[in-house]
Write a protein that holds these residues in place. Structure first.
Motif, mmCIF file in Angstrom:
data_model
loop_
_atom_site.group_PDB
_atom_site.id
_atom_site.type_symbol
_atom_site.label_atom_id
_atom_site.label_comp_id
_atom_site.label_asym_id
_atom_site.label_seq_id
_atom_site.Cartn_x
_atom_site.Cartn_y
_atom_site.Cartn_z
ATOM 1 N N PHE A 285 -2.680 -7.968 -6.767
ATOM 2 C CA PHE A 285 -3.255 -7.791 -5.366
ATOM 3 C C PHE A 285 -2.166 -7.491 -4.751
ATOM 4 O O PHE A 285 -1.027 -7.788 -4.804
ATOM 5 C CB PHE A 285 -4.002 -9.208 -5.047
ATOM 6 C CG PHE A 285 -5.178 -9.599 -5.615
ATOM 7 C CD1 PHE A 285 -6.416 -9.051 -5.565
ATOM 8 C CD2 PHE A 285 -5.176 -10.551 -6.602
ATOM 9 C CE1 PHE A 285 -7.587 -9.516 -5.956
ATOM 10 C CE2 PHE A 285 -6.187 -10.828 -7.325
ATOM 11 C CZ PHE A 285 -7.586 -10.334 -7.067
ATOM 12 N N CYS A 286 -2.442 -6.672 -3.831
ATOM 13 C CA CYS A 286 -1.251 -5.939 -2.964
ATOM 14 C C CYS A 286 -0.728 -7.097 -1.935
ATOM 15 O O CYS A 286 -1.466 -7.696 -1.254
ATOM 16 C CB CYS A 286 -1.743 -4.976 -1.939
ATOM 17 S SG CYS A 286 -0.755 -3.906 -0.982
ATOM 18 N N ARG B 134 0.808 -6.133 0.708
ATOM 19 C CA ARG B 134 0.764 -5.846 1.892
ATOM 20 C C ARG B 134 -0.652 -6.044 2.490
ATOM 21 O O ARG B 134 -0.836 -6.563 3.806
ATOM 22 C CB ARG B 134 0.993 -4.386 2.270
ATOM 23 C CG ARG B 134 1.022 -3.906 3.559
ATOM 24 C CD ARG B 134 1.807 -2.499 3.621
ATOM 25 N NE ARG B 134 3.116 -2.400 3.377
ATOM 26 C CZ ARG B 134 3.875 -1.218 3.207
ATOM 27 N NH1 ARG B 134 3.245 -0.160 3.277
ATOM 28 N NH2 ARG B 134 5.085 -1.309 2.790
ATOM 29 N N CYS B 135 -1.757 -5.590 2.021
ATOM 30 C CA CYS B 135 -3.274 -5.794 2.516
ATOM 31 C C CYS B 135 -4.046 -6.491 1.587
ATOM 32 O O CYS B 135 -5.195 -6.886 2.103
ATOM 33 C CB CYS B 135 -3.771 -4.200 2.735
ATOM 34 S SG CYS B 135 -4.043 -3.615 1.141
ATOM 35 N N ALA C 249 -5.387 -5.965 -1.114
ATOM 36 C CA ALA C 249 -6.622 -5.119 -1.916
ATOM 37 C C ALA C 249 -6.154 -5.010 -3.353
ATOM 38 O O ALA C 249 -4.770 -5.403 -3.632
ATOM 39 C CB ALA C 249 -6.754 -3.733 -1.419
ATOM 40 N N THR D 105 -4.537 -4.118 -7.113
ATOM 41 C CA THR D 105 -3.689 -2.938 -7.393
ATOM 42 C C THR D 105 -4.425 -2.261 -8.860
ATOM 43 O O THR D 105 -5.013 -2.820 -9.586
ATOM 44 C CB THR D 105 -2.380 -3.267 -7.641
ATOM 45 O OG1 THR D 105 -2.437 -4.515 -8.624
ATOM 46 C CG2 THR D 105 -2.104 -3.961 -6.279
ATOM 47 N N CYS E 172 -1.303 -0.261 -4.731
ATOM 48 C CA CYS E 172 -2.436 -0.761 -4.096
ATOM 49 C C CYS E 172 -3.430 0.472 -4.035
ATOM 50 O O CYS E 172 -3.412 1.756 -3.806
ATOM 51 C CB CYS E 172 -2.081 -0.988 -2.625
ATOM 52 S SG CYS E 172 -3.777 -1.667 -1.719
ATOM 53 N N SER E 173 -4.804 -0.099 -4.197
ATOM 54 C CA SER E 173 -5.844 1.008 -4.378
ATOM 55 C C SER E 173 -6.304 1.300 -3.044
ATOM 56 O O SER E 173 -7.259 2.329 -2.832
ATOM 57 C CB SER E 173 -7.196 0.367 -5.110
ATOM 58 O OG SER E 173 -7.441 -1.130 -4.575
ATOM 59 N N ARG E 174 -5.894 0.689 -1.887
ATOM 60 C CA ARG E 174 -6.387 0.735 -0.541
ATOM 61 C C ARG E 174 -5.339 1.447 0.297
ATOM 62 O O ARG E 174 -5.434 2.603 0.861
ATOM 63 C CB ARG E 174 -6.994 -0.363 0.123
ATOM 64 C CG ARG E 174 -7.124 -0.319 1.465
ATOM 65 C CD ARG E 174 -7.288 -1.794 2.073
ATOM 66 N NE ARG E 174 -8.454 -2.475 1.650
ATOM 67 C CZ ARG E 174 -8.552 -3.677 1.716
ATOM 68 N NH1 ARG E 174 -7.937 -4.310 2.619
ATOM 69 N NH2 ARG E 174 -9.755 -4.304 1.135
ATOM 70 N N CYS E 175 -4.171 1.050 0.440
ATOM 71 C CA CYS E 175 -3.038 1.431 1.168
ATOM 72 C C CYS E 175 -1.984 2.195 0.402
ATOM 73 O O CYS E 175 -1.179 2.689 1.062
ATOM 74 C CB CYS E 175 -2.481 0.467 1.998
ATOM 75 S SG CYS E 175 -1.386 -0.944 0.946
ATOM 76 N N ARG F 193 4.529 -1.753 -5.862
ATOM 77 C CA ARG F 193 5.018 -2.748 -6.140
ATOM 78 C C ARG F 193 6.058 -2.723 -7.240
ATOM 79 O O ARG F 193 6.020 -2.226 -8.427
ATOM 80 C CB ARG F 193 4.086 -3.922 -6.584
ATOM 81 C CG ARG F 193 5.007 -5.031 -7.505
ATOM 82 C CD ARG F 193 5.610 -6.011 -6.560
ATOM 83 N NE ARG F 193 6.336 -7.341 -7.130
ATOM 84 C CZ ARG F 193 6.923 -8.140 -6.696
ATOM 85 N NH1 ARG F 193 7.412 -8.019 -5.431
ATOM 86 N NH2 ARG F 193 7.396 -9.018 -7.228
#
Length: 250
Positions: A56-57, A59-60, A62, A64, A79-82, A86
């Motif tokens: 999981f990200c 930062r947000c 979501a 990964t 990250c799949s969103r932002c 990593r």
């Protein structure tokens, strides 16, 4: 890898004649196929991605996914969103080689890996901690021996890319064998061992990578040695500028 006298060799060790002996015995190397190496690297990669930090990200939050970022060549947890990437480097560990009155400090491990085997004190370097501070802490936690930074002399760097680890070795020479005690469950026993006593013990697997006679010779003589390990070989710089090969991967 270097042979331990009177200790049974594992199945994945073979003798070779490519290098001159480090002592009176012949060095040997660990036999590992390219496929086995690739499988181990894949297991390490999957373990890394399966950790909560990478799944999981940070930062947000979501999920990964593993991907090679632009202008990169290594798969990262992206990250799949932002799109946050990593970057994860190797874990840093320390090992302590401590001598007093011709004896070396050993402790019997209480936890995996190598539970029940005799090993050098050591462990992971914590965030914000120096390798010297980590060595002092680990030795105190596992054997109750208290060291100071002035006791620690650099003794080697061991790179283990298949496990995503780098080990810093320190050697310390004390005037006398101070009282020690184990700290279960991390350590079940702690003991100052003569070289002749080690053959009676069950040593942890990494011990097969070292020439224990050479380590005892260094620890009891005051000579400065330095070990260097890569994925394919280990060597020791000794007697000033003499370089001796300890083992070589076939």
């Amino acid at each position: 890898m270097a042979v331990l006298r009177d200790v049974e060799q594992p199945d994945d060790f073979v003798f070779v004649e490519k290098w001159a002996p480090v002592t009176s015995r012949r060095p040997c190397v660990r036999r590992r196929t390219v496929a086995e190496q690739a499988q181990e690297e894949e297991r390490v990669r999957q373990r890394s991605h399966d950790s909560e930090l990478d799944r999981f990200c940070g930062r947000c939050g979501a999920p990964t996914e593993l991907a090679i970022p632009p202008h990169d060549h290594i798969e990262r947890a992206v990250c799949s969103r932002c799109g946050f990437i990593r970057y994860q480097g190797p874990r840093l560990l320390v090992l302590a080689v401590i001598f007093a009155e011709n004896r070396m400090l050993m402790m019997r491990r209480g936890r995996a890996p190598y539970a029940g085997s005799w090993a050098l004190p050591g462990g992971y370097v914590e965030s914000g901690e120096t390798p010297e501070a980590a060595t002092i802490r680990e030795v105190r936690e596992e054997t109750a021996l208290v060291l100071s930074p002035e006791h620690l002399i650099p003794f080697g760097t061991l790179s283990v890319p298949a496990m995503n680890q780098v080990h810093c070795l320190f050697i310390a020479r004390l005037e006398r064998c101070s009282p020690i005690s184990p700290h279960p469950p991390e350590s079940l026993e702690a003991r100052w061992c003569l070289r002749s006593e080690l053959k009676e013990q069950s040593l942890w697997q990494p011990a097969y990578e070292f020439d224990m006679d050479l380590i005892y010779s260094c620890g009891t003589s005051g000579r400065f040695d330095f070990y260097q390990r890569t994925a394919d070989w280990m060597r020791v710089i000794t007697d000033g500028t003499t370089i001796r090969q300890v083992w070589l991967r076939k």
